[in-house]
Motif scaffolding. Structure first.
Motif, PDB file in Angstrom:
ATOM      1  N   ARG A  12     -20.568 -15.134   5.939  1.00 25.75           N
ATOM      2  CA  ARG A  12     -21.650 -14.689   6.812  1.00 25.75           C
ATOM      3  C   ARG A  12     -22.291 -13.405   6.280  1.00 25.75           C
ATOM      4  O   ARG A  12     -23.516 -13.288   6.200  1.00 25.75           O
ATOM      5  CB  ARG A  12     -21.120 -14.466   8.228  1.00 25.75           C
ATOM      6  CG  ARG A  12     -22.195 -14.063   9.231  1.00 25.75           C
ATOM      7  CD  ARG A  12     -21.626 -13.877  10.632  1.00 25.75           C
ATOM      8  NE  ARG A  12     -22.684 -13.552  11.575  1.00 25.75           N
ATOM      9  CZ  ARG A  12     -23.455 -14.435  12.191  1.00 25.75           C
ATOM     10  NH1 ARG A  12     -23.278 -15.728  11.957  1.00 25.75           N
ATOM     11  NH2 ARG A  12     -24.399 -14.058  13.024  1.00 25.75           N
ATOM     12  N   GLU A  13     -21.480 -12.445   5.878  1.00 28.42           N
ATOM     13  CA  GLU A  13     -22.019 -11.190   5.349  1.00 28.42           C
ATOM     14  C   GLU A  13     -22.726 -11.415   4.015  1.00 28.42           C
ATOM     15  O   GLU A  13     -23.765 -10.801   3.741  1.00 28.42           O
ATOM     16  CB  GLU A  13     -20.901 -10.165   5.192  1.00 28.42           C
ATOM     17  CG  GLU A  13     -20.368  -9.635   6.512  1.00 28.42           C
ATOM     18  CD  GLU A  13     -19.393  -8.476   6.317  1.00 28.42           C
ATOM     19  OE1 GLU A  13     -19.139  -8.097   5.157  1.00 28.42           O
ATOM     20  OE2 GLU A  13     -18.900  -7.961   7.332  1.00 28.42           O
ATOM     21  N   GLU A  15     -24.233 -14.206   3.028  1.00 21.44           N
ATOM     22  CA  GLU A  15     -25.515 -14.849   3.309  1.00 21.44           C
ATOM     23  C   GLU A  15     -26.528 -13.850   3.848  1.00 21.44           C
ATOM     24  O   GLU A  15     -27.707 -13.884   3.483  1.00 21.44           O
ATOM     25  CB  GLU A  15     -25.321 -15.992   4.312  1.00 21.44           C
ATOM     26  CG  GLU A  15     -24.731 -17.246   3.724  1.00 21.44           C
ATOM     27  CD  GLU A  15     -25.637 -17.891   2.704  1.00 21.44           C
ATOM     28  OE1 GLU A  15     -26.799 -18.201   3.030  1.00 21.44           O
ATOM     29  OE2 GLU A  15     -25.194 -18.063   1.549  1.00 21.44           O
ATOM     30  N   ALA A  16     -26.089 -12.951   4.710  1.00 17.18           N
ATOM     31  CA  ALA A  16     -26.996 -11.934   5.251  1.00 17.18           C
ATOM     32  C   ALA A  16     -27.569 -11.070   4.137  1.00 17.18           C
ATOM     33  O   ALA A  16     -28.770 -10.768   4.115  1.00 17.18           O
ATOM     34  CB  ALA A  16     -26.274 -11.082   6.290  1.00 17.18           C
ATOM     35  N   TYR A  19     -30.201 -12.890   2.197  1.00 20.26           N
ATOM     36  CA  TYR A  19     -31.490 -12.881   2.880  1.00 20.26           C
ATOM     37  C   TYR A  19     -32.244 -11.577   2.589  1.00 20.26           C
ATOM     38  O   TYR A  19     -33.474 -11.579   2.430  1.00 20.26           O
ATOM     39  CB  TYR A  19     -31.302 -13.026   4.391  1.00 20.26           C
ATOM     40  CG  TYR A  19     -30.827 -14.373   4.864  1.00 20.26           C
ATOM     41  CD1 TYR A  19     -30.880 -15.497   4.049  1.00 20.26           C
ATOM     42  CD2 TYR A  19     -30.316 -14.537   6.149  1.00 20.26           C
ATOM     43  CE1 TYR A  19     -30.445 -16.737   4.491  1.00 20.26           C
ATOM     44  CE2 TYR A  19     -29.869 -15.774   6.601  1.00 20.26           C
ATOM     45  CZ  TYR A  19     -29.933 -16.862   5.766  1.00 20.26           C
ATOM     46  OH  TYR A  19     -29.500 -18.088   6.216  1.00 20.26           O
ATOM     47  N   PHE A 271     -26.134 -18.463   8.590  1.00 24.24           N
ATOM     48  CA  PHE A 271     -25.234 -17.611   7.800  1.00 24.24           C
ATOM     49  C   PHE A 271     -23.994 -18.364   7.308  1.00 24.24           C
ATOM     50  O   PHE A 271     -22.959 -17.764   7.052  1.00 24.24           O
ATOM     51  CB  PHE A 271     -24.825 -16.357   8.584  1.00 24.24           C
ATOM     52  CG  PHE A 271     -25.988 -15.505   8.992  1.00 24.24           C
ATOM     53  CD1 PHE A 271     -26.666 -14.729   8.068  1.00 24.24           C
ATOM     54  CD2 PHE A 271     -26.421 -15.491  10.307  1.00 24.24           C
ATOM     55  CE1 PHE A 271     -27.752 -13.948   8.440  1.00 24.24           C
ATOM     56  CE2 PHE A 271     -27.508 -14.710  10.693  1.00 24.24           C
ATOM     57  CZ  PHE A 271     -28.175 -13.936   9.755  1.00 24.24           C
TER      58      PHE A 271
END
Length: 489
Positions: A12-13, A15-16, A19, A271
């Motif tokens: 998740r981190e 993917e963030a 972005y 994410f």
């Protein structure tokens, strides 16, 4: 926390942060001050260094090994996470960082060279990009260098599969083109000035007609149109040539197809590896079906004709039928993004052969312009008149996207399959398009494909939506039926 929970928190981190990197790229191609080029390259390189470290964190392998999937979603997340880790781990951190830095610089140098019609300004940088991409391919390859790079854009595809598909497509496309160009009465190109502000207003109307969510996006200008982002921040770009309004309008509709795919993915996948389009071939199926099967249909162009009359007054086209022929006019033009549906795949076939030769070392960058011009004249029957109409027209090679071009034709093939099934399952598509909304079609695409994101591999994604294995046959049948009707064959 379970191993799976730790893995998904880490992803998740990552993917963030990816972005954020993508947003830096969007800014660079739209509104960044020109003087910031070198500074931006360092920013992107620094962020790529962090991302590469996260993608190659050895804990990923341990988490994947210790996790036990209990659902289809979890199984797919573990599969994609493992694949990504194995791929990233083969690339040295130094190479990943240098590629990010160089391709950031290269994009600006390409734009300058294109504007100045000056290949010599760009070729040395392109040679560096090609050298690094060859090195990357060597790190990733288990056989063919080009296949190793294509895996980034269309997992599972090989150059042999793509080449065989092109060999099957080319004869029928060329035969149909010759019939069309042999018709005595040809639609005329429009010859009028269409002011930029009015074109952009029309582009926004078209984007709305195809369901673009303006609360989660925006429209800007770029040298080469693109879509950027996912989830609740998906931005599109277009470009304007005041004598060629279809350039702006259909570039916009094309990018809306990409954007709606990303906006339509199940929010629960945000994410995660499932939270983006599964491949560029599947992505292009959305942009191409929005642009062509829907956007260039008689129903939609009839509606668009009335909007054009309202926006521009008398622009020299007598009626909706003539306008439909004008929108679909077949001509061997220089520019891929403006190409009609018959010539478009010929553009891709040429680029596929050239970029494969570049990566495998059969063609050197110093000889690229001559190779391009020779091949273009052979395939299209006209000589390239200037570099921006030749090998400088596309942004892809400047930013290292080798292996990307075949996905445009794969997207056309996938779009042909989707269109065939959609027409058999959905009523009222043309009636809605004639009223200025693609909703029946786009709702079907969202339900059958877009919402699933990366849940299934690319070909399986198309087969699941269509109920049959994808092939080029539906696309070729669509082209032959459409252009036979327009040209009275």
């Amino acid at each position: 926390m379970s191993a799976y929970a730790e893995l998904t928190a880490h992803l998740r981190e990552t993917e963030a942060l990816s972005y954020v990197a993508e947003r830096l790229g969007w800014d660079q191609e739209t509104i960044m001050p020109r003087a910031a080029t070198e500074q931006r390259a360092e920013e992107i390189a620094a962020l790529e260094s962090v991302l590469h470290a996260r993608r190659t964190d050895p804990r990923i392998e341990d988490w994947v090994t210790r996790s036990e999937a209990t659902t289809e979603v979890e199984a797919r997340v573990l599969d994609l996470a493992g694949r990504s880790y194995n791929r990233a781990s083969r690339i040295p951190a130094r190479l990943a960082t240098e590629l990010a830095r160089l391709t950031s610089l290269s994009q600006g140098i390409w734009a300058e060279a294109r504007a100045a019609e000056d290949p010599a300004h760009f070729l040395p940088t392109l040679a560096q990009v090609v050298a690094l991409k060859r090195e990357e391919a060597a790190c990733l390859s288990e056989g063919d260098l080009y296949d190793a790079l294509m895996e980034d854009y269309e997992p599972g595809a090989t150059h042999r599969q793509i080449g065989a598909m092109f060999d099957r497509m080319r004869p029928r496309i060329v035969a149909l083109r010759e019939k069309v160009l042999g018709v005595a009465s040809q639609p005329k190109a429009m010859d009028q000035v269409f002011p930029e502000a009015a074109q952009l207003r029309m582009a926004r109307i078209c984007a709305t007609a195809f369901g673009y969510d303006w609360t989660a996006g925006r429209l800007d200008l770029a040298v080469h149109p693109f879509s950027s982002g996912s989830g609740r921040d998906v931005r599109i770009t277009t470009r304007v040539v005041e004598s060629e309004p279809f350039n702006c309008l259909y570039s916009t509709i094309h990018e809306v197809g990409h954007a709606c795919y990303e906006q339509g993915i199940d929010p629960a996948y945000a994410f995660t590896p499932l939270g983006r389009g599964v491949s560029m071939g599947v992505h292009e199926s959305q942009s191409r079906i929005y642009e062509n099967q829907l956007g260039r249909s008689a129903a939609f162009t009839g509606w668009l004709y009335q909007r054009m009359v309202e926006g521009f007054g008398d622009f020299g086209v007598a009626d909706a039928e003539s306008f439909h022929a004008c929108v679909n006019r077949v001509s061997p033009g220089y520019i891929r993004t403006e190409a009609d549906e018959l010539h478009y795949n010929l553009h891709i076939m040429m680029r596929f052969d050239l970029e494969r030769a570049l990566i495998t070392g059969k063609l050197e960058v110093a000889d690229l312009e001559e190779a391009w011009n020779t091949r273009f004249e052979a395939d299209f029957g006209v000589k390239v008149d200037r570099p921006s109409h030749g090998f400088l027209q596309d942004v892809h090679w400047s930013v290292g996207l080798f292996g990307y071009f075949p996905t445009y034709s794969l997207g056309n093939v996938y779009a042909g399959c989707l269109h065939k099934t959609m027409r058999s399952e959905v009523d009222g598509i043309d009636a809605a398009l004639a009223e200025g909304t693609a909703k029946p079609a786009t709702d079907w695409l969202r339900e059958k494909l877009q919402v699933h994101g990366g849940l299934r591999p690319p070909r399986e994604t198309i087969a699941h939506a269509c109920g049959f294995e994808p092939s080029e046959a539906p696309l070729l049948e669509y082209l032959e039926e459409k252009f036979s009707a327009i040209y009275g064959l």
